[in-house]
Design an enzyme around this catalytic site. Structure first.
Site, PDB file in Angstrom:
ATOM      1  N   LYS A  15      21.026 -17.605 -65.372  1.00 44.96           N
ATOM      2  CA  LYS A  15      20.499 -16.844 -66.499  1.00 44.96           C
ATOM      3  C   LYS A  15      19.059 -16.395 -66.268  1.00 44.96           C
ATOM      4  O   LYS A  15      18.521 -15.629 -67.050  1.00 44.96           O
ATOM      5  CB  LYS A  15      20.659 -17.594 -67.818  1.00 44.96           C
ATOM      6  CG  LYS A  15      20.227 -19.016 -67.792  1.00 44.96           C
ATOM      7  CD  LYS A  15      20.895 -19.799 -68.925  1.00 44.96           C
ATOM      8  CE  LYS A  15      20.762 -21.296 -68.697  1.00 44.96           C
ATOM      9  NZ  LYS A  15      21.833 -22.092 -69.230  1.00 44.96           N
ATOM     10  N   LYS A  69       7.269 -26.022 -60.723  1.00 47.45           N
ATOM     11  CA  LYS A  69       7.166 -25.403 -62.047  1.00 47.45           C
ATOM     12  C   LYS A  69       5.727 -25.256 -62.508  1.00 47.45           C
ATOM     13  O   LYS A  69       5.361 -24.267 -63.121  1.00 47.45           O
ATOM     14  CB  LYS A  69       7.966 -26.208 -63.081  1.00 47.45           C
ATOM     15  CG  LYS A  69       9.462 -26.076 -62.894  1.00 47.45           C
ATOM     16  CD  LYS A  69      10.223 -26.526 -64.124  1.00 47.45           C
ATOM     17  CE  LYS A  69      11.708 -26.208 -63.940  1.00 47.45           C
ATOM     18  NZ  LYS A  69      12.527 -26.726 -65.046  1.00 47.45           N
ATOM     19  N   LYS A 101      22.513 -17.075 -56.602  1.00 46.34           N
ATOM     20  CA  LYS A 101      23.450 -17.756 -57.487  1.00 46.34           C
ATOM     21  C   LYS A 101      23.466 -17.091 -58.862  1.00 46.34           C
ATOM     22  O   LYS A 101      22.428 -16.626 -59.325  1.00 46.34           O
ATOM     23  CB  LYS A 101      22.994 -19.217 -57.669  1.00 46.34           C
ATOM     24  CG  LYS A 101      23.936 -20.218 -57.048  1.00 46.34           C
ATOM     25  CD  LYS A 101      23.380 -21.611 -57.151  1.00 46.34           C
ATOM     26  CE  LYS A 101      23.891 -22.321 -58.386  1.00 46.34           C
ATOM     27  NZ  LYS A 101      23.550 -23.765 -58.373  1.00 46.34           N
TER      28      LYS A 101
END
Ligand code: TRP
Length: 332
Positions: free
Chosen positions: A200, A114, A197
């Site tokens: 969102k 990240k 997958k």
């Protein structure tokens, strides 16, 4: 009865992948273990910085709570709580930060990934110390088992290491948890990009079925689902990801084995139509219960409070144990 804890971040609307992949297992398993489910809004702060939308996280938290009850978690059976409402999470998190090492946190692959993605942007210290808060979530409730996907295994490992270290240093205080593989739910893929997958973070919503989509939208999304050109209804994740995804979804929603579905369809059109119908019959009642709860804030608040109170009692007693083990001056 072993205690099982799983948590979910309130980062946006729940979709069919969350539901078939995880939530229906939470509901099915609520009688088998002493289930705790945290809505981890403080963790979501690590992703929310800079978005400048005051109140958004709070409403997403309430919406997620309503959704968890709507899918069937029973507040009298499972303990559903809001992380930020139990102040012991933040308090234990600090003690965990002082028990985990800088080196251990630096080795977390989620942090490395990240922070690399955000290079040159704002990277909060919270993103780095995230596993200490997660350790607090788990250890506060003396959880025996933590069902997590592969991306969170390392965080449960570090929680174990920290618990063992703390127990060694200050005497037996924490239950050492173990990561367990969640019961395999359906792996729901994006309808527009069936090799990814359903998530969102996809670039468009066209391939995502949200739990609150209305029937017409669901039908349209299935009608436009990406398949292939060979026209054969056969389950093959590699060669036929789109068709296989439709079969998986239909099977998960109806309980019909994939094998018998393969032989009862010869065209994609009817398969898509039936998959849409099956999804509608699964999420239609959820949507209705969700609507009722959101329309009755008093009742929704009452349900959240039931879980919060139960969670708070456990968390307060664990934190008291920790303070005393560490040897902090008893409160005056
Ligand atoms: N980090 C988890 C995730 O992103 C969420 C989480 C926070 C969690 N605290 C937890 C999961 C405790 C299990 C147990 O999915």
């Amino acid at each position: 009865m072993s205690r099982v804890l799983s948590c979910i971040q309130p980062t946006g609307p729940v979709h069919l992948g969350n539901h078939l992949g995880a939530l229906i297992n939470w509901v099915a398993g609520q009688q088998d273990g002493d289930a705790y489910h945290g809505i981890v809004d403080l963790h979501a702060l690590t992703a929310h910085e800079g978005e400048g939308s005051p109140g958004l996280l709070g409403s997403q938290t309430l919406e997620l709570a309503a959704m968890l009850f709507a899918v069937g978690l029973d507040p009298d059976v499972a303990t559903v709580f809001v992380q930020s409402h139990i102040h012991e999470h933040s308090e234990l998190s600090w003690i965990m930060e002082c028990t985990v090492s800088y080196g251990e946190l630096s080795r977390m692959t989620q942090f490395k990934d990240k922070s690399a993605k955000r290079e040159g942007e704002f990277i909060s210290a919270g993103l780095f110390t995230y596993p200490a808060l997660m350790a607090a979530d788990i250890l506060l409730y003396d959880a025996d088992e933590v069902p997590v996907g592969d991306d969170q295994r390392q965080h449960v490992e570090i929680t174990r290491d920290v618990a063992i270290r703390f127990n060694h240093r200050f005497g037996e205080t924490f239950t050492v948890p173990k990561a367990v593989h969640p019961k395999a739910g359906a792996r729901v893929m994006d309808l527009q990009d069936p090799t990814s997958k359903m998530s969102k973070s996809a670039s468009t919503d066209a391939g995502i079925i949200f739990m609150l989509d209305d029937d017409a939208v669901i039908e349209k999304k299935f009608k436009r689902a990406v398949t292939d050109n060979d026209g054969e209804v056969r389950y093959d994740r590699q060669a036929k990801p789109g068709v296989s995804n439709l079969l998986d979804i239909l099977s998960a929603c109806t309980g019909t084995p994939i094998g018998s579905l393969e032989s009862s369809y010869s065209q994609y059109g009817p398969l898509k139509k039936d998959a849409a119908e099956a999804v509608i019959s699964v999420i239609g009642p959820v949507r209705a219960r969700y609507g009722d709860l959101m329309a009755d804030r008093g009742e929704l608040t009452r349900l959240v409070r039931i879980g919060n109170e139960r969670a708070r009692t456990v968390a307060a007693s664990t934190l008291a144990r920790v303070h005393s083990a560490v040897g902090l001056l008893p409160r005056v």
